[in-house]
Design a protein around this motif. Sequence first.
Motif, PDB file in Angstrom:
ATOM      1  N   THR A 162       0.817  -9.397  24.625  1.00 45.93           N
ATOM      2  CA  THR A 162      -0.372  -8.626  24.979  1.00 45.93           C
ATOM      3  C   THR A 162      -1.590  -9.346  24.408  1.00 45.93           C
ATOM      4  OG1 THR A 162      -0.325  -7.288  22.970  1.00 45.93           O
ATOM      5  CG2 THR A 162       0.957  -6.491  24.856  1.00 45.93           C
ATOM      6  N   VAL A 163      -2.751  -8.794  24.662  1.00 44.19           N
ATOM      7  CA  VAL A 163      -3.971  -9.426  24.154  1.00 44.19           C
ATOM      8  C   VAL A 163      -3.931  -9.543  22.626  1.00 44.19           C
ATOM      9  CG1 VAL A 163      -5.303  -7.272  24.006  1.00 44.19           C
ATOM     10  CG2 VAL A 163      -6.482  -9.465  24.390  1.00 44.19           C
ATOM     11  N   GLU A 164      -3.271  -8.603  21.968  1.00 42.38           N
ATOM     12  CA  GLU A 164      -3.182  -8.675  20.508  1.00 42.38           C
ATOM     13  C   GLU A 164      -2.408  -9.909  20.053  1.00 42.38           C
ATOM     14  OE1 GLU A 164      -2.362  -5.940  22.294  1.00 42.38           O
ATOM     15  OE2 GLU A 164      -3.250  -4.149  21.398  1.00 42.38           O
ATOM     16  N   GLY A 165      -1.539 -10.412  20.894  1.00 39.51           N
ATOM     17  CA  GLY A 165      -0.698 -11.555  20.532  1.00 39.51           C
ATOM     18  C   GLY A 165      -1.345 -12.901  20.785  1.00 39.51           C
ATOM     19  N   LEU A 166      -2.574 -12.924  21.265  1.00 43.42           N
ATOM     20  CA  LEU A 166      -3.228 -14.197  21.547  1.00 43.42           C
ATOM     21  C   LEU A 166      -3.886 -14.801  20.316  1.00 43.42           C
ATOM     22  CD1 LEU A 166      -4.836 -13.435  25.027  1.00 43.42           C
ATOM     23  CD2 LEU A 166      -2.605 -14.458  24.515  1.00 43.42           C
ATOM     24  N   THR A 167      -4.049 -14.016  19.280  1.00 41.36           N
ATOM     25  CA  THR A 167      -4.633 -14.531  18.046  1.00 41.36           C
ATOM     26  C   THR A 167      -3.629 -15.462  17.381  1.00 41.36           C
ATOM     27  OG1 THR A 167      -5.881 -12.486  17.796  1.00 41.36           O
ATOM     28  CG2 THR A 167      -5.639 -13.864  15.827  1.00 41.36           C
ATOM     29  N   GLU A 168      -4.119 -16.567  16.862  1.00 43.90           N
ATOM     30  CA  GLU A 168      -3.239 -17.548  16.243  1.00 43.90           C
ATOM     31  C   GLU A 168      -2.959 -17.176  14.796  1.00 43.90           C
ATOM     32  OE1 GLU A 168      -5.202 -21.272  16.926  1.00 43.90           O
ATOM     33  OE2 GLU A 168      -4.641 -21.280  19.046  1.00 43.90           O
ATOM     34  N   SER A 169      -2.057 -17.915  14.178  1.00 44.77           N
ATOM     35  CA  SER A 169      -1.715 -17.645  12.784  1.00 44.77           C
ATOM     36  C   SER A 169      -2.962 -17.753  11.914  1.00 44.77           C
ATOM     37  CB  SER A 169      -0.634 -18.607  12.302  1.00 44.77           C
ATOM     38  OG  SER A 169      -1.116 -19.926  12.321  1.00 44.77           O
ATOM     39  N   GLY A 170      -2.970 -16.978  10.874  1.00 48.18           N
ATOM     40  CA  GLY A 170      -4.127 -16.969   9.989  1.00 48.18           C
ATOM     41  C   GLY A 170      -5.297 -16.188  10.567  1.00 48.18           C
ATOM     42  N   ASP A 171      -5.022 -15.372  11.586  1.00 52.50           N
ATOM     43  CA  ASP A 171      -6.049 -14.567  12.252  1.00 52.50           C
ATOM     44  C   ASP A 171      -7.144 -15.399  12.910  1.00 52.50           C
ATOM     45  OD1 ASP A 171      -4.802 -12.165  11.769  1.00 52.50           O
ATOM     46  OD2 ASP A 171      -5.814 -11.864   9.851  1.00 52.50           O
ATOM     47  N   ARG A 172      -6.843 -16.662  13.209  1.00 51.02           N
ATOM     48  CA  ARG A 172      -7.807 -17.481  13.944  1.00 51.02           C
ATOM     49  C   ARG A 172      -7.743 -17.093  15.412  1.00 51.02           C
ATOM     50  NH1 ARG A 172      -7.760 -24.053  14.444  1.00 51.02           N
ATOM     51  NH2 ARG A 172      -5.856 -23.651  15.620  1.00 51.02           N
ATOM     52  N   LEU A 173      -8.910 -16.922  16.023  1.00 48.94           N
ATOM     53  CA  LEU A 173      -8.954 -16.580  17.443  1.00 48.94           C
ATOM     54  C   LEU A 173      -8.265 -17.663  18.255  1.00 48.94           C
ATOM     55  CD1 LEU A 173     -12.628 -15.276  17.829  1.00 48.94           C
ATOM     56  CD2 LEU A 173     -10.540 -13.916  17.620  1.00 48.94           C
ATOM     57  N   GLY A 174      -7.533 -17.235  19.283  1.00 50.46           N
ATOM     58  CA  GLY A 174      -6.941 -18.194  20.205  1.00 50.46           C
ATOM     59  C   GLY A 174      -8.052 -18.885  20.987  1.00 50.46           C
ATOM     60  N   PRO A 175      -7.756 -20.001  21.647  1.00 55.65           N
ATOM     61  CA  PRO A 175      -8.802 -20.738  22.377  1.00 55.65           C
ATOM     62  C   PRO A 175      -9.553 -19.886  23.390  1.00 55.65           C
ATOM     63  CG  PRO A 175      -6.808 -22.049  22.246  1.00 55.65           C
ATOM     64  CD  PRO A 175      -6.464 -20.692  21.696  1.00 55.65           C
ATOM     65  N   VAL A 176      -8.855 -19.044  24.124  1.00 54.47           N
ATOM     66  CA  VAL A 176      -9.532 -18.233  25.139  1.00 54.47           C
ATOM     67  C   VAL A 176     -10.398 -17.167  24.470  1.00 54.47           C
ATOM     68  CG1 VAL A 176      -9.222 -16.813  27.197  1.00 54.47           C
ATOM     69  CG2 VAL A 176      -7.634 -18.692  26.742  1.00 54.47           C
ATOM     70  N   GLN A 177      -9.885 -16.561  23.417  1.00 53.76           N
ATOM     71  CA  GLN A 177     -10.682 -15.566  22.680  1.00 53.76           C
ATOM     72  C   GLN A 177     -11.942 -16.211  22.114  1.00 53.76           C
ATOM     73  OE1 GLN A 177      -7.399 -14.658  20.043  1.00 53.76           O
ATOM     74  NE2 GLN A 177      -7.389 -12.531  20.764  1.00 53.76           N
ATOM     75  N   GLN A 178     -11.793 -17.391  21.502  1.00 47.29           N
ATOM     76  CA  GLN A 178     -12.935 -18.085  20.911  1.00 47.29           C
ATOM     77  C   GLN A 178     -13.964 -18.430  21.984  1.00 47.29           C
ATOM     78  OE1 GLN A 178     -13.441 -18.651  17.590  1.00 47.29           O
ATOM     79  NE2 GLN A 178     -15.481 -19.360  18.179  1.00 47.29           N
ATOM     80  N   ALA A 179     -13.477 -18.873  23.131  1.00 46.77           N
ATOM     81  CA  ALA A 179     -14.392 -19.248  24.217  1.00 46.77           C
ATOM     82  C   ALA A 179     -15.143 -18.032  24.749  1.00 46.77           C
ATOM     83  CB  ALA A 179     -13.595 -19.913  25.342  1.00 46.77           C
ATOM     84  N   PHE A 180     -14.477 -16.911  24.896  1.00 44.41           N
ATOM     85  CA  PHE A 180     -15.156 -15.693  25.348  1.00 44.41           C
ATOM     86  C   PHE A 180     -16.242 -15.289  24.355  1.00 44.41           C
ATOM     87  CE2 PHE A 180     -13.547 -13.163  29.013  1.00 44.41           C
ATOM     88  CZ  PHE A 180     -12.801 -14.174  29.598  1.00 44.41           C
ATOM     89  N   LYS A 181     -15.963 -15.446  23.083  1.00 45.35           N
ATOM     90  CA  LYS A 181     -16.965 -15.119  22.056  1.00 45.35           C
ATOM     91  C   LYS A 181     -18.161 -16.063  22.151  1.00 45.35           C
ATOM     92  CE  LYS A 181     -17.504 -14.876  17.062  1.00 45.35           C
ATOM     93  NZ  LYS A 181     -16.864 -15.159  15.767  1.00 45.35           N
ATOM     94  N   GLU A 182     -17.890 -17.352  22.274  1.00 45.61           N
ATOM     95  CA  GLU A 182     -18.966 -18.348  22.308  1.00 45.61           C
ATOM     96  C   GLU A 182     -19.805 -18.261  23.581  1.00 45.61           C
ATOM     97  OE1 GLU A 182     -17.460 -22.306  21.780  1.00 45.61           O
ATOM     98  OE2 GLU A 182     -16.463 -21.794  19.887  1.00 45.61           O
ATOM     99  N   CYS A 183     -19.171 -17.978  24.705  1.00 47.37           N
ATOM    100  CA  CYS A 183     -19.858 -18.028  26.005  1.00 47.37           C
ATOM    101  C   CYS A 183     -20.284 -16.648  26.501  1.00 47.37           C
ATOM    102  CB  CYS A 183     -18.947 -18.684  27.041  1.00 47.37           C
ATOM    103  SG  CYS A 183     -18.485 -20.380  26.638  1.00 47.37           S
ATOM    104  N   HIS A 184     -20.166 -15.634  25.679  1.00 49.90           N
ATOM    105  CA  HIS A 184     -20.542 -14.269  26.060  1.00 49.90           C
ATOM    106  C   HIS A 184     -19.791 -13.811  27.308  1.00 49.90           C
ATOM    107  CE1 HIS A 184     -23.665 -14.685  23.079  1.00 49.90           C
ATOM    108  NE2 HIS A 184     -24.046 -15.798  23.662  1.00 49.90           N
ATOM    109  N   GLY A 185     -18.500 -14.113  27.338  1.00 52.32           N
ATOM    110  CA  GLY A 185     -17.682 -13.707  28.470  1.00 52.32           C
ATOM    111  C   GLY A 185     -17.173 -12.283  28.360  1.00 52.32           C
ATOM    112  N   LEU A 186     -17.426 -11.644  27.230  1.00 54.19           N
ATOM    113  CA  LEU A 186     -16.871 -10.307  26.999  1.00 54.19           C
ATOM    114  C   LEU A 186     -17.506  -9.237  27.877  1.00 54.19           C
ATOM    115  CD1 LEU A 186     -16.710 -10.485  23.131  1.00 54.19           C
ATOM    116  CD2 LEU A 186     -14.780 -10.546  24.692  1.00 54.19           C
TER     117      LEU A 186
END
Length: 192
Positions: A86-110
């Motif tokens: 699920t979307v909760e499982g896309l976060t990487e170890s150490g609570d680092r955002l996954g690439p897609v999550q990070q990109a949505f944050k950076e590019c205002h895709g939310l």
Amino acid sequence: MTSQPEILAPEALHHVTFTVNGAAYEIDVPARRLLSDALRQDVGLTGTHVGCEHGVCGACTILVDGRPMRACLLLAVSVEGASLTTVEGLTESGDRLGPVQQAFKECHGLQCGFCTPGFLTTITAGLRENPDPTEDEAREMIAGNLCRCTGYQNIVKSVLRAAEIAGSRQARPAEGSLVEPVETTPETGGDA
């Protein structure tokens, strides 16, 4: 005299086992329970959103054995033994955002965020198949998901940025052997 067939109670429970984001779950659900409802109500993972409940909008998209599927079109009993993300499982170890999550944050895709879980899982699967999409391929990748806020431009930018982030993370040495680079400046005593 013939015997009458047994009529099962409509709410008879079925035992289902599966993994979600790497954790094993065993739940008892009625045969008619939708997977989206089971994830939200029985497993307690509310990141999967339910939009149209007809498989049109894509808000409920999750990964079933790595493939994107509409959780509102699947019965929970049909995923016996499956591995779900699920979307909760896309976060990487150490609570680092996954690439897609990070990109949505950076590019205002939310935008409003309701459709975001479906986009994140869809794009994650899409980038596995095509790790370096063109803009047209990025648009095609998200064509099955609807955003009612309009403005798919930032979502398309997010797809392209996610590809960059994923590529740069794969270029790094394996985790555990990497010493994070530290930027130094003249103030900290190093080269800029």
